[in-house]
Design a protein around this motif. Structure first.
Motif, PDB file in Angstrom:
ATOM      1  N   GLN A 270       0.828  -1.202   0.000  1.00  0.00           N
ATOM      2  CA  GLN A 270       0.000   0.000   0.000  1.00  0.00           C
ATOM      3  C   GLN A 270       0.861   1.249   0.000  1.00  0.00           C
ATOM      4  N   GLN A 271       0.697   2.047  -1.038  1.00  0.00           N
ATOM      5  CA  GLN A 271       1.397   3.319  -1.144  1.00  0.00           C
ATOM      6  C   GLN A 271       0.537   4.415  -0.528  1.00  0.00           C
ATOM      7  N   VAL A 272       1.135   5.253   0.323  1.00  0.00           N
ATOM      8  CA  VAL A 272       0.404   6.398   0.858  1.00  0.00           C
ATOM      9  C   VAL A 272       0.008   7.316  -0.296  1.00  0.00           C
ATOM     10  N   GLY A 273      -1.253   7.751  -0.272  1.00  0.00           N
ATOM     11  CA  GLY A 273      -1.765   8.620  -1.321  1.00  0.00           C
ATOM     12  C   GLY A 273      -2.441   7.893  -2.464  1.00  0.00           C
ATOM     13  N   ALA A 274      -2.434   6.547  -2.406  1.00  0.00           N
ATOM     14  CA  ALA A 274      -3.046   5.751  -3.469  1.00  0.00           C
ATOM     15  C   ALA A 274      -4.296   5.047  -2.951  1.00  0.00           C
ATOM     16  N   PRO A 275      -5.204   4.623  -3.846  1.00  0.00           N
ATOM     17  CA  PRO A 275      -6.355   3.819  -3.415  1.00  0.00           C
ATOM     18  C   PRO A 275      -5.891   2.496  -2.815  1.00  0.00           C
ATOM     19  N   LEU A 276      -6.822   1.783  -2.192  1.00  0.00           N
ATOM     20  CA  LEU A 276      -6.484   0.500  -1.590  1.00  0.00           C
ATOM     21  C   LEU A 276      -5.874  -0.415  -2.636  1.00  0.00           C
ATOM     22  N   ALA A 277      -4.682  -0.936  -2.331  1.00  0.00           N
ATOM     23  CA  ALA A 277      -3.970  -1.808  -3.262  1.00  0.00           C
ATOM     24  C   ALA A 277      -4.651  -3.172  -3.355  1.00  0.00           C
ATOM     25  N   GLN A 278      -4.418  -3.857  -4.460  1.00  0.00           N
ATOM     26  CA  GLN A 278      -4.920  -5.219  -4.632  1.00  0.00           C
ATOM     27  C   GLN A 278      -3.855  -6.218  -4.199  1.00  0.00           C
ATOM     28  N   PRO A 279      -4.256  -7.307  -3.556  1.00  0.00           N
ATOM     29  CA  PRO A 279      -3.273  -8.321  -3.145  1.00  0.00           C
ATOM     30  C   PRO A 279      -2.542  -8.911  -4.349  1.00  0.00           C
ATOM     31  N   HIS A 280      -1.298  -9.301  -4.107  1.00  0.00           N
ATOM     32  CA  HIS A 280      -0.455  -9.903  -5.135  1.00  0.00           C
ATOM     33  C   HIS A 280      -0.095 -11.320  -4.700  1.00  0.00           C
ATOM     34  N   ARG A 281      -0.320 -12.301  -5.576  1.00  0.00           N
ATOM     35  CA  ARG A 281       0.046 -13.684  -5.259  1.00  0.00           C
ATOM     36  C   ARG A 281       1.514 -13.903  -5.584  1.00  0.00           C
ATOM     37  N   TYR A 282       2.300 -14.312  -4.588  1.00  0.00           N
ATOM     38  CA  TYR A 282       3.724 -14.528  -4.807  1.00  0.00           C
ATOM     39  C   TYR A 282       4.096 -16.008  -4.850  1.00  0.00           C
ATOM     40  N   TRP A 283       3.132 -16.912  -4.538  1.00  0.00           N
ATOM     41  CA  TRP A 283       3.444 -18.347  -4.524  1.00  0.00           C
ATOM     42  C   TRP A 283       2.185 -19.141  -4.796  1.00  0.00           C
ATOM     43  N   ASP A 284       2.362 -20.307  -5.397  1.00  0.00           N
ATOM     44  CA  ASP A 284       1.261 -21.241  -5.560  1.00  0.00           C
ATOM     45  C   ASP A 284       1.819 -22.659  -5.524  1.00  0.00           C
ATOM     46  N   VAL A 285       0.975 -23.624  -5.196  1.00  0.00           N
ATOM     47  CA  VAL A 285       1.387 -25.024  -5.226  1.00  0.00           C
ATOM     48  C   VAL A 285       1.615 -25.399  -6.687  1.00  0.00           C
ATOM     49  N   PRO A 286       2.816 -25.858  -7.055  1.00  0.00           N
ATOM     50  CA  PRO A 286       3.124 -25.972  -8.486  1.00  0.00           C
ATOM     51  C   PRO A 286       2.521 -27.187  -9.189  1.00  0.00           C
ATOM     52  N   PHE A 287       2.401 -28.335  -8.502  1.00  0.00           N
ATOM     53  CA  PHE A 287       1.967 -29.577  -9.137  1.00  0.00           C
ATOM     54  C   PHE A 287       2.746 -29.819 -10.442  1.00  0.00           C
ATOM     55  N   LYS A 288       4.044 -29.601 -10.360  1.00  0.00           N
ATOM     56  CA  LYS A 288       4.923 -29.834 -11.506  1.00  0.00           C
ATOM     57  C   LYS A 288       5.455 -31.257 -11.414  1.00  0.00           C
ATOM     58  N   PRO A 289       5.101 -32.129 -12.352  1.00  0.00           N
ATOM     59  CA  PRO A 289       5.435 -33.557 -12.216  1.00  0.00           C
ATOM     60  C   PRO A 289       6.939 -33.823 -12.189  1.00  0.00           C
ATOM     61  N   HIS A 290       7.337 -34.783 -11.328  1.00  0.00           N
ATOM     62  CA  HIS A 290       8.699 -35.311 -11.351  1.00  0.00           C
ATOM     63  C   HIS A 290       8.750 -36.393 -12.442  1.00  0.00           C
ATOM     64  N   HIS A 291       9.779 -36.386 -13.193  1.00  0.00           N
ATOM     65  CA  HIS A 291       9.887 -37.364 -14.274  1.00  0.00           C
ATOM     66  C   HIS A 291      10.926 -38.422 -13.909  1.00  0.00           C
ATOM     67  N   GLY A 292      10.568 -39.692 -14.153  1.00  0.00           N
ATOM     68  CA  GLY A 292      11.514 -40.783 -13.968  1.00  0.00           C
ATOM     69  C   GLY A 292      11.731 -41.195 -12.531  1.00  0.00           C
ATOM     70  N   MET A 293      10.866 -40.783 -11.603  1.00  0.00           N
ATOM     71  CA  MET A 293      11.046 -41.144 -10.197  1.00  0.00           C
ATOM     72  C   MET A 293      10.321 -42.453  -9.904  1.00  0.00           C
ATOM     73  N   THR A 294      11.050 -43.432  -9.391  1.00  0.00           N
ATOM     74  CA  THR A 294      10.433 -44.701  -9.027  1.00  0.00           C
ATOM     75  C   THR A 294       9.769 -44.585  -7.660  1.00  0.00           C
ATOM     76  N   ALA A 295       8.907 -45.543  -7.350  1.00  0.00           N
ATOM     77  CA  ALA A 295       8.233 -45.554  -6.046  1.00  0.00           C
ATOM     78  C   ALA A 295       9.249 -45.670  -4.913  1.00  0.00           C
ATOM     79  N   ARG A 296      10.270 -46.510  -5.111  1.00  0.00           N
ATOM     80  CA  ARG A 296      11.293 -46.675  -4.069  1.00  0.00           C
ATOM     81  C   ARG A 296      12.072 -45.369  -3.856  1.00  0.00           C
ATOM     82  N   ASP A 297      12.416 -44.694  -4.939  1.00  0.00           N
ATOM     83  CA  ASP A 297      13.115 -43.407  -4.828  1.00  0.00           C
ATOM     84  C   ASP A 297      12.250 -42.393  -4.090  1.00  0.00           C
TER      85      ASP A 297
END
Length: 631
Positions: A211-238
């Protein structure tokens, strides 16, 4: 762990009343009984209540940099603060303390708003940069710590750890948000970013607000999300081997404290896993705490005792009467807005027990969301398999008609509730999942609400909460998508809210290793079939723990932390139920259809239907309204 408050004049440099700040601060005394302080300068005021855990002698807040141009008030723990402190010292920053609070100050000076990307932990903070005339609000990635804020009509922006602090402000608009009511009676809580009031918001997990002084109410910014980026070549044992190493590290970094530390131990997989890792990292017996119930249908204490004996913990268990319903009004005070998870009662009691012996407790929360442990995932995937074979138009025509006319059977095991199954098959995945987790169906809420209140909703439906998250989801795999929805709704809105308020009521800090964001990121990339396999949830998690925990702990039927609501409302709480649902408070609210309330009471008392969860939600709403009227 702490409580924070703050006020910023977004229009200039008007004076902030120190007495008002102190009143806000004292509403959260329970969050930090060790120390309290306020800081005021033109246009800004911060307040802080401290629960001392690290650097007991020199961690007083609000805290600033060398010249006081940057000030912070902060709630949480940054577990990598020592590494960050060393890095910042190497960059020329000078530290006066050895606590993680000061790391935030210098991290802001060095990296600005990107500082949150460097923090590993649970946190909510407000930071003021006088030179830039900016207020920076931040909340941790998964929402372990809460943060509320409101723009007041006079241009003052206020924030706090709990809604009760904002509610103490004379200028806060306290009109009830109709959409929040609709969401509450669907989810059992008010999901982020809404609160029950139109004039206040929650900062969502993984978000910041600059929030900047002198400005309207700021909007929230998302800086992180759960990626769900698949691991490739990983075995169950690994995967099993790496999972244990990552879990052990997530536990290890949460063992730093200068006060007594222990763990909750229910005897379930998640808490038992945490205790097993703690025992392997400690030379001393781990302090463990559990609750026993005098009704064996709800009691898991024998399983907790089995794990405690296996790892030779210093185990403490208290027996609680299952008729422990005297906390109803206490819960309304704790949660500040309607909150309908009745397991808040045993959660409150286990926190009460733990605080007698420790100041910090590790919990197993987050395991079900991470590893697909809820039974509802199994049911949803079975329905999804059928959906995949039949076109949507045909499903809606055939199953929609069957669902409409098939009799409802709440009393029967889920496999025999054909009406629910037919209705689920007639919908898409997200809408079906929403209806599966809802306290009340769309049809029930349509009957519950009065006609004038329905007009205020203007067609709004609570399913839009999940649909909005689904549109932003990084994954379209059906199981992963449902996990993502729970990580965005149920986890922060219910589970973490419940634990935060119950623990802070007793000045107890709770740390959550299974929600370490690095662990969450890695687990999200595991193949869905490693999480739900052959009808077994948490498959890879349980397999990885077989060398650490007995089979009967890993593979027994999940019980949950529940209370006998249905019996209460036909027995000791019968009159309380009738007076609340049929009394003047709900009648005068203008929200409810009194005829439907009467029908719910009569049908539940007679045993024709089990309305225990909806009735509990109405009792909690009535308690909230009574508190509002008395304020």
């Amino acid at each position: 762990m702490c409580g924070i408050v703050g006020i910023l004049d977004t229009r200039g440099s008007r004076s902030i009343d120190p007495a008002l700040l102190r009143r806000m601060n004292e509403t959260q005394h329970h969050r930090g009984p060790d120390e309290g302080n306020v800081y005021v300068e033109p246009g800004l005021g911060f307040g802080h209540r401290r629960l001392s855990v690290i650097d007991l002698s020199s961690g007083l807040q609000p805290m600033g940099n060398e010249d006081g141009s940057v000030m912070v008030c902060y709630n949480g723990e940054i577990y990598n603060y020592q590494e960050l402190m060393a890095e910042l010292q190497g960059l020329g920053h000078v530290f006066r303390t050895r606590c993680d609070t000061e790391v935030i100050v210098h991290a802001w000076e060095e990296w600005g708003a990107a500082c949150v990307d460097r923090f590993r932990g649970m946190f909510a903070f407000g930071l003021w940069d006088r030179n830039k005339r900016q207020l920076f609000l931040a909340r941790d990635r998964l929402g372990v710590k809460p943060l509320f804020y409101a723009m007041l009509p006079d241009g003052m922006l206020a924030f706090s750890s709990e809604l009760k602090a904002l509610r103490s402000l004379p200028g806060l608009p306290r009109a009830i948000d109709p959409c929040a009511v609709e969401e509450y009676f669907a989810f059992g809580y008010v999901p982020e970013p809404r609160t029950i009031y139109q004039g206040a918001l929650k900062l969502a997990p993984g978000h910041t607000l600059l929030q900047q002084v002198g400005a309207p109410l700021a909007q929230p910014h998302r800086y992180w999300d759960v990626p769900f980026k698949p691991h490739h070549g990983m075995t169950a044992r690994d995967a099993q081997g790496e999972l244990i190493e990552r879990l052990r590290e997530a536990v290890r970094i949460r063992l730093v404290a200068e006060v007594p530390l222990g763990a909750f131990l229910s005897g379930g997989v998640d808490s038992s896993a945490i205790v097993a890792m703690m025992a392997g990292l400690s030379d001393q017996p781990v302090n463990t705490c559990s609750i026993a119930f005098n009704d064996k249908a709800f009691d898991e204490s024998a399983h907790a005792a089995q794990v405690a004996q296996l790892y030779r913990t210093a185990h403490h268990a208290d027996t609680v009467d299952t008729d422990d319903y005297g906390l109803l009004d206490t819960l309304a005070d704790l949660y500040d807005e309607p909150f309908a998870d009745s397991s808040a009662i045993p959660t409150y009691r286990v926190c009460q027990l733990a605080r007698r012996r420790v100041t910090v407790a590790l919990s197993g929360d987050g395991g079900d969301e991470n590893f697909a442990g809820y039974r509802r995932y199994r049911y949803a995937m079975a329905e999804q398999a059928v959906r995949g074979r039949i076109p949507l138009a045909l499903r809606r025509s055939v199953f929609g008609t069957l669902g409409k006319y098939y009799p409802k059977a709440d009393w029967a095991p889920r496999v025999f509730r054909a009406k629910t199954t037919f209705e689920g098959l007639a919908r898409g995945l997200v809408e079906a999942y929403f209806h599966g987790v809802s306290l009340m169906s769309d049809q029930m809420r349509a009957q519950l609400f009065s006609k004038p209140f329905q007009q205020k909703l203007q067609g709004y439906r609570a399913v839009e909460v999940m649909q909005a998250h689904a549109r932003r989801s990084p994954t379209q795999d059906p199981l992963s998508l449902l996990q993502y929805l729970d990580l965005k709704t149920y986890l922060p809105g219910d589970i973490l809210t419940k634990v935060d308020r119950a623990s802070m009521a007793h000045a107890l800090e709770v740390r959550v290793p299974l929600l370490d964001h690095k662990l969450v990121e890695w687990v999200s990339g595991l193949p869905p079939e490693m999480k739900l396999h052959g009808g077994e949830g948490k498959y890879v998690f349980k397999k990885s723990l077989e060398a650490h925990l007995p089979q009967e702990i890993l593979y027994r039927k999940k019980m949950g932390f529940s209370v006998p609501l249905a019996a209460w409302f036909r027995g000791p709480l019968r009159e309380r139920m009738r007076s609340a649902l049929l009394g003047p408070v709900l009648a005068d609210a203008g929200i409810f259809n009194r005829a439907y309330l009467s029908e719910m009471v009569e049908h539940h008392e007679s045993g024709r239907r089990d309305y225990s969860a909806p009735i509990w939600s109405l009792l909690m709403f009535e308690a909230f309204l009574r508190k509002e009227a008395a304020a």
